[in-house]
Design a protein around this motif. Structure first.
Motif, short mmCIF file in Angstrom:
data_model
loop_
_atom_site.label_atom_id
_atom_site.label_comp_id
_atom_site.label_asym_id
_atom_site.label_seq_id
_atom_site.Cartn_x
_atom_site.Cartn_y
_atom_site.Cartn_z
N PRO A 86 -0.53 -0.82 -7.36
CA PRO A 86 0.77 -0.10 -7.29
C PRO A 86 2.03 -1.03 -7.32
O PRO A 86 3.10 -0.87 -6.55
N SER A 87 2.07 -1.91 -8.22
CA SER A 87 3.24 -2.92 -8.51
C SER A 87 2.98 -3.62 -9.56
O SER A 87 1.94 -4.24 -10.10
N HIS A 132 1.03 5.58 -12.72
CA HIS A 132 0.75 7.15 -12.39
C HIS A 132 -0.17 7.86 -13.57
O HIS A 132 -1.15 8.83 -13.13
N ARG A 152 0.93 -1.34 0.03
CA ARG A 152 0.18 -0.16 0.06
C ARG A 152 1.00 1.33 -0.03
O ARG A 152 0.28 2.35 -0.25
N VAL A 161 6.02 1.92 -7.20
CA VAL A 161 5.86 3.01 -8.00
C VAL A 161 6.21 4.46 -7.94
O VAL A 161 6.12 5.23 -8.74
N PHE A 206 3.11 2.07 -1.93
CA PHE A 206 3.39 2.71 -3.12
C PHE A 206 4.95 2.74 -3.74
O PHE A 206 5.59 3.32 -4.37
N LYS A 207 5.82 1.76 -2.79
CA LYS A 207 7.25 1.77 -3.05
C LYS A 207 7.45 1.33 -4.31
O LYS A 207 8.51 1.60 -4.90
N THR A 210 3.10 9.17 -2.96
CA THR A 210 2.56 8.64 -1.96
C THR A 210 1.05 8.06 -1.90
O THR A 210 0.34 8.42 -2.97
N PRO A 211 0.83 7.22 -1.25
CA PRO A 211 -0.45 6.49 -1.50
C PRO A 211 -1.83 7.40 -1.23
O PRO A 211 -1.85 8.40 -0.64
N TYR A 268 -7.50 3.26 -10.91
CA TYR A 268 -6.72 2.74 -9.89
C TYR A 268 -6.45 1.25 -10.27
O TYR A 268 -7.50 0.55 -10.13
N LYS A 313 5.89 2.07 -13.82
CA LYS A 313 5.49 3.22 -13.03
C LYS A 313 4.68 4.38 -13.70
O LYS A 313 3.94 4.95 -13.17
#
Ligand SMILES: *Cc1c(COP(=O)(O)O)cnc(C)c1O
Length: 428
Positions: A397-398, A386, A26, A31, A28-29, A34-35, A394, A382
């Protein structure tokens, strides 16, 4: 889009929660950025704390197969809550959902409810070890079975057949009992069995992998595993935490017509509340405490709110003869739309899909296992992520996650998504 309030909330969260999140993906590391903080959700849409509307392709990582705030589930939970939320004593609703699950899923007589998919897989492996009186297990690289120690394993170096920890805190002693195989590589599995004769309790697998993107089993892989397990007295565990009650009423067992010895559930079975479960034929399940010697327990297991949500969800899926077909049709439509747009824009990609699970890889090679999944271009992903977010869509995020299609999605939503891909493709 503006994420002012989400960013501020994340800064507050980081002060008191490690990394600001209660589950790492969750953050967002994968991509950057910030989440997004969610305020509420309904049907196919999320509404964030900045009042942006997002079409949701994660759906709580699978559970919301009929959409967010699905009315029968909400009503069931609200009604139950008024009558007390936990007793630590048996309740009738536990039998009701167990009967329904057993009637929907092939090859199971009994089911035990727990609180998460992690717990389900961990308990299934303990049961398999106790039942077979053997210690070692085989898992596949890139398959996720929750965060219990036996599964947080990566390949050992060189010719060693046993795994090594891939998180500090997992002991070498635990790691040596987990053997790591390549997905879709039956020769690899045979070699591991040969090298560890009569020591392997079980093979645990995601029958359709969903945690390295969506990776389908190829060339009768599951049937070949079934045969190998029978030859060597190894139990076959299907981790259907993702695929159960999603690919068909009876999950991947039904879709591929392969019987597993133990099946694990989570996600959809809880309708969005914390539920996991594992199930098997009587002979195996009766090995569990209090009938048998293998211990397993839970203060909140079979919790009435969770059972009410799960029962409402399974009841809806069981009644609707068309739901899995509808989901597969929507997913196919999305697949074709995205593939056309990416092709028109000359973007190298591979799309994998089974039923209502789909993943887009920025990778020329066919994605069949963890190695080929890892070949995807993460920088492209990535930018894609975004870009989609900024266009109101949505996705996970991976690059190593599946998208989960919900029946709440309309064809207008799918067209909106395909149009967003077209816009974003021009920036890749
Ligand atoms: C999500 C998942 C799990 C873990 O479930 P949790 O409820 O997160 O503990 C296990 N196996 C598979 C295949 C999953 O997708």
């Amino acid at each position: 889009m503006i994420y002012k309030r989400s960013s501020a909330l994340f800064a507050e969260a980081e002060k008191v929660i490690p990394g600001g999140v209660n589950s790492p993906v969750r953050a967002f590391k994968g991509v950057g950025g910030t989440p997004i903080f969610v305020k509420e959700a309904k049907g196919a849409y999320l509404f964030d704390e900045d009042d942006n509307r997002l079409i949701d392709y994660i759906n709580s990582w699978g559970p919301m197969i009929l959409g967010h705030a699905y009315q029968p589930v909400v009503d069931a939970v609200v009604e139950k809550a008024k009558k007390g939320t936990s007793f630590g004593m048996p309740t009738e609703i536990e039998t009701k959902i167990a009967e329904l699950a057993v009637s929907m899923v092939p090859n199971i007589d009994k089911i035990r409810f727990v609180n998460s998919g992690t717990e389900a897989c961990m308990s299934a492996v303990r049961l398999a070890r106790g039942y077979t009186k053997k210690d070692k297990i085989i898992k596949f690289a890139g398959c996720y079975h929750g965060h219990s120690d036996s599964f947080l394993i990566q390949a050992g170096s060189g010719a060693s057949t046993f795994g090594v920890p891939n998180s500090p805190g997992v002991t070498a002693g635990t790691a040596k009992d987990t053997l790591l195989a390549n997905y879709n590589d039956i020769e690899n599995v045979k070699a591991l069995i040969e090298a560890n004769k009569n020591e392997i309790a079980c093979i645990i697998i995601e029958p359709v992998a969903g945690n390295m993107g969506c990776v389908p089993p190829k060339n009768d892989f599951l049937a070949k595993l079934r045969l190998l397990c029978d030859e060597h007295d190894i139990l076959l565990i299907f981790d259907e935490v993702m695929t159960g009650f999603r690919l068909a009423k009876g999950g991947a067992q039904e879709l591929y017509n392969i019987k597993a010895d133990i099946v694990c559930f989570g996600k959809v079975i809880g309708g969005g509340l914390p539920v996991g479960a594992f199930a098997a034929k009587n002979e195996i399940m009766n090995y569990l405490a209090p009938l048998g010697p293998v211990y397993q327990a839970g203060t909140l297991s079979g919790n009435p709110l969770a059972m009410a949500a799960g029962l409402a969800m399974l009841t809806a899926l069981n009644k609707d003869g068309e739901v899995f077909k509808r989901l597969a049709n929507k997913t196919e439509y999305l697949h074709n739309g995205i593939a056309n747009v990416l092709n028109e824009n000359n973007i190298t990609h591979t799309i994998n899909r089974v039923g209502s699970m789909i993943s887009v890889h920025f990778d020329e090679a066919e994605v069949v296992d963890f190695k080929t999944a890892a070949l995807g271009n993460n920088e492209t992903f990535k930018t894609f992520f975004h870009g989609m977010l900024n266009n109101g869509v949505y996705i996970a995020p991976s690059a190593f996650e599946t998208w989960f299609i919900t029946d709440a999605l309309s064809y207008e939503d799918l067209d909106f998504t395909i149009a967003a891909v077209n816009k974003v493709a021009k920036t890749l």
